[in-house]
Design an enzyme around this catalytic site. Structure first.
Site, mmCIF file in Angstrom:
data_model
loop_
_atom_site.group_PDB
_atom_site.id
_atom_site.type_symbol
_atom_site.label_atom_id
_atom_site.label_comp_id
_atom_site.label_asym_id
_atom_site.label_seq_id
_atom_site.Cartn_x
_atom_site.Cartn_y
_atom_site.Cartn_z
ATOM 1 C CG ASP A 119 -6.327 -3.877 -3.635
ATOM 2 O OD1 ASP A 119 -7.186 -3.019 -3.372
ATOM 3 O OD2 ASP A 119 -5.130 -3.759 -3.328
ATOM 4 C CB SER A 145 -0.955 -0.027 1.198
ATOM 5 O OG SER A 145 -1.956 0.950 1.070
ATOM 6 N NE ARG A 180 -8.746 2.081 10.410
ATOM 7 C CZ ARG A 180 -7.556 1.687 9.995
ATOM 8 N NH1 ARG A 180 -6.885 2.437 9.149
ATOM 9 N NH2 ARG A 180 -7.039 0.554 10.410
ATOM 10 C CG HIS A 193 -5.603 -2.303 -0.078
ATOM 11 N ND1 HIS A 193 -4.678 -2.304 -1.101
ATOM 12 C CD2 HIS A 193 -5.110 -1.467 0.883
ATOM 13 C CE1 HIS A 193 -3.677 -1.502 -0.791
ATOM 14 N NE2 HIS A 193 -3.910 -0.992 0.413
ATOM 15 C CG ASP A 194 -6.820 -4.460 5.204
ATOM 16 O OD1 ASP A 194 -6.058 -3.555 4.831
ATOM 17 O OD2 ASP A 194 -7.652 -4.308 6.125
#
Length: 390
Positions: A338, A171, A240, A368-369
C-alpha cells in the site's frame, strides 16, 4: 423512533436495499441536517439479544451491497437479480465465510453524502430548506467521519442493536470503524481497521485536494448546481484516475501494463504525435468511465471531504488519550504494498491502542486495493483474532 427489525427467518431477505429515516442529524459544524435517510442492506437474522450484529463499513465510493444475498420468494425479478449479484467483499461475508451470515446479522449502510440511497447532495432538499425541493447540490454541508458514525448509531438504535459484535472496514471504512470504537466504546465488542490509519496524513489530503479540484474545475460543474444540465463527468473521471493510481502499486502497474500500447486501437488524435494509448492509459480511462456511469460528482466531493476530515484525535488530546477509552478487541491490518495508507501508519495506530495490539500484514502485489482483493487473508485474520471466541 420506531424500531426496525431485521427480516425474520421465515421471510429472510439478504442483500436487499432498505431505508431508515433517522431524523435530524446535528453535525460537528453545528449545522442541523434535517430529514436524514440512511440506505442499508442486511444479511442473516438478528439474535433475540442482539449479540450477533456486525457492521461492515464501505470505502470511498462503495455501496451497501457487500455480499451476494437473496430476495424473498415472489419478489420482482429485478430485485432478485440485484440481491443475488456479487458484492464487493464476497468471500469475506456470506454463508460459511469468516463473517458467516448464517451466524451473524450483518449490516452495511451507505454513508451520509453518498449517492446509493442515503441523504446526499443529489437528493431533494426538505421543503424547509427549498420549497421547490431541488437537490441539495452546493448547499450540502460538510459531513465528517464522526458525523457519519452518529448517523449509523441512530440506525443501530432503529434496528434494535445495542452493541456490535464487530465493526470492520477498509480504507475510509476503516476510519469509520475506528471512530465507532472511540465515539461509542460501550457499543463495540471488536473492531477491525484494515488499510486505514488514525488520521488523514498530509499526503492523503494532498491527493484528496487534487481529486476535488479535478471535479470543481470541470465547466459543467457549475459550482455544484448542475442537476438541470450536463453532469461534470470529465472532472469526475479525472478525479477517479488520480485516485486509482494511488489504489494500485507501481509494481503491479509495471507488470500488468509496462509501456505496452493498447492493441488493435485506432490512433487517438488527442495524444502527442498520434501515438494512440498505452495500456495503462486505457485501464485508467476504463476506471474513469465506470465510476462516471455510477456515481454523482457532488457525492464524490462530499465523501472525499468526509475522508479528509478523518482525525480520531480531534478534540480528544493525544492519540493515546483518544484511544484510551476503547475496551474492544482489535485487528489492525495493513497491505504490504500500500502506497496510500502506509503500513507504518498502521504501526502507529496499533502502538497507541490500549494493551498489546500488533499490526498484521496482508500480502498483496495490488497496493491499497489489496484490502478488497485479498478477502481470504482478511477472513483468516478475523477468525484468528477478534472472532476467535463467540
Amino acid at each position: 423512533m420506531t424500531v426496525l427489525r431485521g427480516a425474520g427467518a421465515d421471510v429472510r431477505e439478504d442483500g436487499v436495499p432498505r431505508h431508515a429515516e433517522i431524523g435530524t442529524l446535528e453535525l460537528e459544524s453545528g449545522f442541523r441536517l434535517p430529514e436524514v435517510r440512511l440506505a442499508y442492506e442486511t444479511w442473516g437474522v438478528l439474535a433475540p439479544d442482539g449479540s450477533n450484529a456486525v457492521l461492515v463499513e464501505h470505502a470511498l465510493t462503495g455501496d451497501t451491497h457487500v455480499a451476494a444475498g437473496r430476495a424473498r420468494p415472489g419478489a420482482p425479478e429485478a430485485q432478485r437479480r440485484a440481491a443475488e449479484s456479487g458484492g464487493w467483499w464476497d468471500g469475506l461475508v456470506g454463508p460459511g465465510a469468516a463473517i458467516d451470515t448464517d451466524r451473524y446479522f450483518v449490516v452495511c449502510a451507505n454513508i451520509v453524502g453518498g449517492c446509493y440511497g442515503s441523504t446526499g447532495p443529489s437528493t431533494p432538499a426538505p421543503a424547509e430548506v427549498d420549497p421547490e425541493r431541488r437537490p441539495w447540490g452546493s448547499r450540502f454541508p460538510l459531513v465528517t467521519v464522526r458525523d457519519s458514525v452518529h448517523a449509523e448509531a441512530a440506525l443501530a438504535d432503529a434496528l434494535g442493536i445495542d452493541a456490535w459484535r464487530l465493526v470492520i472496514g477498509g480504507s475510509m471504512g476503516g476510519a469509520r470503524a475506528l471512530e465507532w470504537a472511540v465515539t461509542y466504546p460501550e457499543r463495540v465488542r471488536a473492531c477491525a481497521v484494515v488499510a486505514a490509519c488514525a488520521q488523514s496524513s498530509a499526503e492523503q489530503l494532498a491527493w484528496g485536494q487534487a481529486q476535488n479540484l479535478a471535479i470543481r474545475q470541470d465547466p459543467d460543474f457549475r459550482g455544484g448546481d448542475y442537476y438541470d444540465g450536463p453532469f461534470p463527468v470529465t472532472g469526475l473521471g479525472l478525479a477517479r484516475r488520480i485516485a486509482h493510481i494511488t489504489y494500485r502499486s507501481a509494481d503491479e502497474l509495471h507488470h500488468r501494463f509496462g509501456r505496452t500500447p493498447q492493441a488493435e486501437e485506432q490512433v487517438i488524435d488527442t495524444h502527442p504525435g498520434g501515438r494512440g494509448r498505452y495500456q495503462v492509459e486505457s485501464y485508467l480511462d476504463h476506471q474513469a468511465s465506470k465510476l462516471a456511469g455510477r456515481f454523482d460528482a457532488n457525492s464524490y466531493l462530499a465523501v472525499n471531504e468526509t475522508l479528509m476530515s478523518h482525525d480520531v484525535c480531534r478534540g480528544r488530546g493525544t492519540l493515546e488519550e483518544a484511544l484510551s477509552v476503547t475496551s474492544c478487541e482489535w485487528l489492525v491490518a495493513a497491505v504490504d504494498s500500500d502506497r496510500l495508507y502506509l503500513p507504518r501508519e498502521s504501526d502507529v495506530l496499533a502502538a497507541a491502542l490500549p494493551g498489546d495490539v500488533r499490526r498484521h500484514t496482508l500480502t498483496s502485489p495490488s497496493g491499497h486495493d489489496g484490502f478488497l482483493i485479498e478477502a481470504p487473508q482478511v477472513g483468516k485474520l478475523l477468525v484468528e483474532t477478534v472472532l476467535a471466541r463467540p
